[in-house]
Design a protein around this motif. Structure first.
Motif, PDB file in Angstrom:
ATOM      1  N   PRO A  63     -15.142  -0.201   1.517  1.00 56.52           N
ATOM      2  CA  PRO A  63     -14.232   0.036   2.641  1.00 56.52           C
ATOM      3  C   PRO A  63     -14.950   0.807   3.744  1.00 56.52           C
ATOM      4  CG  PRO A  63     -13.510   1.223   0.670  1.00 56.52           C
ATOM      5  CD  PRO A  63     -14.745   0.483   0.313  1.00 56.52           C
ATOM      6  N   ARG A  64     -14.769   0.360   5.001  1.00 58.25           N
ATOM      7  CA  ARG A  64     -15.509   0.953   6.123  1.00 58.25           C
ATOM      8  C   ARG A  64     -14.633   1.666   7.140  1.00 58.25           C
ATOM      9  NH1 ARG A  64     -20.374   1.529   4.072  1.00 58.25           N
ATOM     10  NH2 ARG A  64     -21.355  -0.439   3.533  1.00 58.25           N
ATOM     11  N   VAL A  65     -13.534   1.024   7.584  1.00 52.13           N
ATOM     12  CA  VAL A  65     -12.735   1.558   8.687  1.00 52.13           C
ATOM     13  C   VAL A  65     -11.254   1.382   8.376  1.00 52.13           C
ATOM     14  CG1 VAL A  65     -12.193   1.284  11.146  1.00 52.13           C
ATOM     15  CG2 VAL A  65     -14.522   0.906  10.352  1.00 52.13           C
ATOM     16  N   LEU A  66     -10.469   2.428   8.626  1.00 47.49           N
ATOM     17  CA  LEU A  66      -9.021   2.303   8.481  1.00 47.49           C
ATOM     18  C   LEU A  66      -8.499   1.444   9.626  1.00 47.49           C
ATOM     19  CD1 LEU A  66      -6.369   3.062   7.057  1.00 47.49           C
ATOM     20  CD2 LEU A  66      -6.294   5.097   8.532  1.00 47.49           C
ATOM     21  N   MET A  67      -7.872   0.333   9.286  1.00 44.10           N
ATOM     22  CA  MET A  67      -7.376  -0.607  10.289  1.00 44.10           C
ATOM     23  C   MET A  67      -5.924  -0.326  10.653  1.00 44.10           C
ATOM     24  SD  MET A  67      -7.425  -4.698   9.936  1.00 44.10           S
ATOM     25  CE  MET A  67      -7.015  -5.798  11.254  1.00 44.10           C
ATOM     26  N   ALA A  68      -5.078  -0.121   9.632  1.00 43.87           N
ATOM     27  CA  ALA A  68      -3.649   0.037   9.894  1.00 43.87           C
ATOM     28  C   ALA A  68      -2.979   0.842   8.791  1.00 43.87           C
ATOM     29  CB  ALA A  68      -2.982  -1.332  10.014  1.00 43.87           C
ATOM     30  N   ILE A  69      -1.887   1.471   9.180  1.00 40.78           N
ATOM     31  CA  ILE A  69      -1.006   2.158   8.238  1.00 40.78           C
ATOM     32  C   ILE A  69       0.313   1.404   8.304  1.00 40.78           C
ATOM     33  CG2 ILE A  69       0.170   4.319   7.660  1.00 40.78           C
ATOM     34  CD1 ILE A  69      -2.135   5.664   9.419  1.00 40.78           C
ATOM     35  N   ILE A  70       0.731   0.890   7.171  1.00 40.97           N
ATOM     36  CA  ILE A  70       1.927   0.051   7.134  1.00 40.97           C
ATOM     37  C   ILE A  70       2.964   0.698   6.221  1.00 40.97           C
ATOM     38  CG2 ILE A  70       2.835  -2.209   6.485  1.00 40.97           C
ATOM     39  CD1 ILE A  70       0.072  -3.342   7.231  1.00 40.97           C
ATOM     40  N   GLU A  71       4.179   0.810   6.748  1.00 43.37           N
ATOM     41  CA  GLU A  71       5.299   1.295   5.948  1.00 43.37           C
ATOM     42  C   GLU A  71       6.248   0.123   5.726  1.00 43.37           C
ATOM     43  OE1 GLU A  71       6.653   5.593   6.940  1.00 43.37           O
ATOM     44  OE2 GLU A  71       6.404   4.491   8.819  1.00 43.37           O
ATOM     45  N   VAL A  72       6.658  -0.071   4.491  1.00 48.49           N
ATOM     46  CA  VAL A  72       7.601  -1.136   4.169  1.00 48.49           C
ATOM     47  C   VAL A  72       8.775  -0.519   3.420  1.00 48.49           C
ATOM     48  CG1 VAL A  72       7.962  -3.317   2.949  1.00 48.49           C
ATOM     49  CG2 VAL A  72       5.753  -2.851   4.033  1.00 48.49           C
ATOM     50  N   PHE A  73       9.951  -0.681   4.008  1.00 51.23           N
ATOM     51  CA  PHE A  73      11.197  -0.249   3.377  1.00 51.23           C
ATOM     52  C   PHE A  73      11.959  -1.512   3.025  1.00 51.23           C
ATOM     53  CE2 PHE A  73      10.006   3.026   6.378  1.00 51.23           C
ATOM     54  CZ  PHE A  73      10.258   4.211   5.702  1.00 51.23           C
ATOM     55  N   ARG A  74      12.154  -1.719   1.737  1.00 44.00           N
ATOM     56  CA  ARG A  74      12.834  -2.919   1.291  1.00 44.00           C
ATOM     57  C   ARG A  74      13.661  -2.565   0.076  1.00 44.00           C
ATOM     58  NH1 ARG A  74       8.736  -7.598   0.636  1.00 44.00           N
ATOM     59  NH2 ARG A  74       8.486  -7.420   2.850  1.00 44.00           N
ATOM     60  N   GLU A  75      14.826  -3.156  -0.036  1.00 43.50           N
ATOM     61  CA  GLU A  75      15.756  -2.930  -1.139  1.00 43.50           C
ATOM     62  C   GLU A  75      15.194  -2.136  -2.309  1.00 43.50           C
ATOM     63  OE1 GLU A  75      17.721  -6.455  -2.466  1.00 43.50           O
ATOM     64  OE2 GLU A  75      17.706  -7.306  -0.443  1.00 43.50           O
ATOM     65  N   GLY A  76      15.400  -0.841  -2.299  1.00 47.30           N
ATOM     66  CA  GLY A  76      15.044  -0.013  -3.440  1.00 47.30           C
ATOM     67  C   GLY A  76      13.618   0.480  -3.502  1.00 47.30           C
ATOM     68  N   TYR A  77      12.790   0.152  -2.537  1.00 45.60           N
ATOM     69  CA  TYR A  77      11.456   0.725  -2.584  1.00 45.60           C
ATOM     70  C   TYR A  77      10.916   1.000  -1.185  1.00 45.60           C
ATOM     71  CZ  TYR A  77       9.380  -3.949  -1.843  1.00 45.60           C
ATOM     72  OH  TYR A  77       9.028  -5.172  -1.356  1.00 45.60           O
ATOM     73  N   HIS A  78       9.911   1.847  -1.165  1.00 47.25           N
ATOM     74  CA  HIS A  78       9.259   2.299   0.071  1.00 47.25           C
ATOM     75  C   HIS A  78       7.763   2.359  -0.223  1.00 47.25           C
ATOM     76  CE1 HIS A  78       8.623   5.986   2.960  1.00 47.25           C
ATOM     77  NE2 HIS A  78       7.946   4.933   3.352  1.00 47.25           N
ATOM     78  N   TYR A  79       6.995   1.522   0.473  1.00 49.77           N
ATOM     79  CA  TYR A  79       5.538   1.514   0.336  1.00 49.77           C
ATOM     80  C   TYR A  79       4.895   2.111   1.577  1.00 49.77           C
ATOM     81  CZ  TYR A  79       5.232  -1.639  -3.699  1.00 49.77           C
ATOM     82  OH  TYR A  79       5.300  -2.192  -4.943  1.00 49.77           O
ATOM     83  N   GLN A 128      -5.995  -9.086  19.153  1.00 50.09           N
ATOM     84  CA  GLN A 128      -5.666  -8.832  20.560  1.00 50.09           C
ATOM     85  C   GLN A 128      -6.374  -7.585  21.082  1.00 50.09           C
ATOM     86  OE1 GLN A 128      -1.383  -8.753  20.710  1.00 50.09           O
ATOM     87  NE2 GLN A 128      -1.215 -10.916  20.196  1.00 50.09           N
ATOM     88  N   GLY A 129      -7.132  -6.911  20.202  1.00 49.08           N
ATOM     89  CA  GLY A 129      -7.934  -5.772  20.631  1.00 49.08           C
ATOM     90  C   GLY A 129      -7.242  -4.432  20.589  1.00 49.08           C
ATOM     91  N   GLU A 130      -6.112  -4.345  19.872  1.00 51.98           N
ATOM     92  CA  GLU A 130      -5.424  -3.057  19.796  1.00 51.98           C
ATOM     93  C   GLU A 130      -6.313  -2.037  19.093  1.00 51.98           C
ATOM     94  OE1 GLU A 130      -1.228  -1.111  18.302  1.00 51.98           O
ATOM     95  OE2 GLU A 130      -1.307  -3.216  18.876  1.00 51.98           O
ATOM     96  N   ARG A 131      -6.264  -0.834  19.570  1.00 52.27           N
ATOM     97  CA  ARG A 131      -7.077   0.243  19.025  1.00 52.27           C
ATOM     98  C   ARG A 131      -6.614   0.610  17.613  1.00 52.27           C
ATOM     99  NH1 ARG A 131      -8.380   5.598  22.457  1.00 52.27           N
ATOM    100  NH2 ARG A 131     -10.175   6.150  21.210  1.00 52.27           N
ATOM    101  N   MET A 132      -7.563   0.869  16.748  1.00 54.74           N
ATOM    102  CA  MET A 132      -7.248   1.197  15.351  1.00 54.74           C
ATOM    103  C   MET A 132      -7.400   2.690  15.126  1.00 54.74           C
ATOM    104  SD  MET A 132      -9.256  -1.852  13.360  1.00 54.74           S
ATOM    105  CE  MET A 132     -10.840  -1.222  13.794  1.00 54.74           C
ATOM    106  N   PRO A 133      -6.747   3.227  14.114  1.00 53.46           N
ATOM    107  CA  PRO A 133      -5.728   2.550  13.297  1.00 53.46           C
ATOM    108  C   PRO A 133      -4.394   2.489  14.037  1.00 53.46           C
ATOM    109  CG  PRO A 133      -6.018   4.787  12.507  1.00 53.46           C
ATOM    110  CD  PRO A 133      -7.001   4.589  13.631  1.00 53.46           C
ATOM    111  N   PHE A 134      -3.630   1.465  13.740  1.00 53.64           N
ATOM    112  CA  PHE A 134      -2.298   1.356  14.323  1.00 53.64           C
ATOM    113  C   PHE A 134      -1.276   1.337  13.195  1.00 53.64           C
ATOM    114  CE2 PHE A 134      -4.604  -2.712  14.688  1.00 53.64           C
ATOM    115  CZ  PHE A 134      -3.909  -3.500  13.799  1.00 53.64           C
TER     116      PHE A 134
END
Length: 141
Positions: A63-79, A128-134
């Motif tokens: 692993p080299r670079v943090l690209m994104a932080i993703i939050e997922v809230f879905r029926e009964g769980y949170h990642y 699209q060139g968005e700056r990381m991490p997003f």
């Protein structure tokens, strides 16, 4: 569940193509996504990226670079998912028990795939060139 689950993902490029796995199990069975999974207790993020990528794809990565932080809230769980751009350093590409298929796809080919919504958004924002991490948040009911 009273606490979020922490997971990692490994975004691997070969020139203009990105590696995707077709998930074998819920919650995203049969959808295409980047390889990854839950961090185990006592495991570093780097170790988790390496292990999950090897388990799902047969590839060894760094692993080299943090690209994104993703939050997922879905029926009964949170990642909370930390997706890293990873460098391929060895191994042989092959699917595992968690992945039905693994394959590198071009940006144009992604339109034909049933991608997870967060994978599609993350890759589009990157190209699209968005700056990381997003950050990406998905709330499903």
């Amino acid at each position: 569940m009273s606490r979020p689950l922490v997971a990692v993902g490994s975004v691997i490029f070969r020139k203009d193509r990105v590696l995707l796995v077709r998930r074998a199990h819920p919650p995203n069975a049969d959808k295409w996504a980047i390889p990854g999974g839950k961090v185990e207790f006592g495991e570093t993020l780097r170790e988790a990226v390496k292990r999950e990528t090897l388990e799902e794809t047969g590839l060894e990565v760094e692993p080299r670079v943090l690209m994104a932080i993703i939050e997922v809230f879905r029926e009964g769980y949170h990642y909370v998912i930390l997706d890293f751009i990873s460098e391929e350093i060895g191994g042989n590409l092959r699917p595992s028990s968690d992945a039905k298929e693994v394959k590198f796809y071009s940006r144009e080919e992604l339109d034909q795939l049933d991608l997870t919504s967060t994978t599609r958004e993350m890759l589009e924002r990157f190209w699209q060139g968005e700056r990381m991490p997003f950050m990406i948040t998905e709330i499903s009911k």
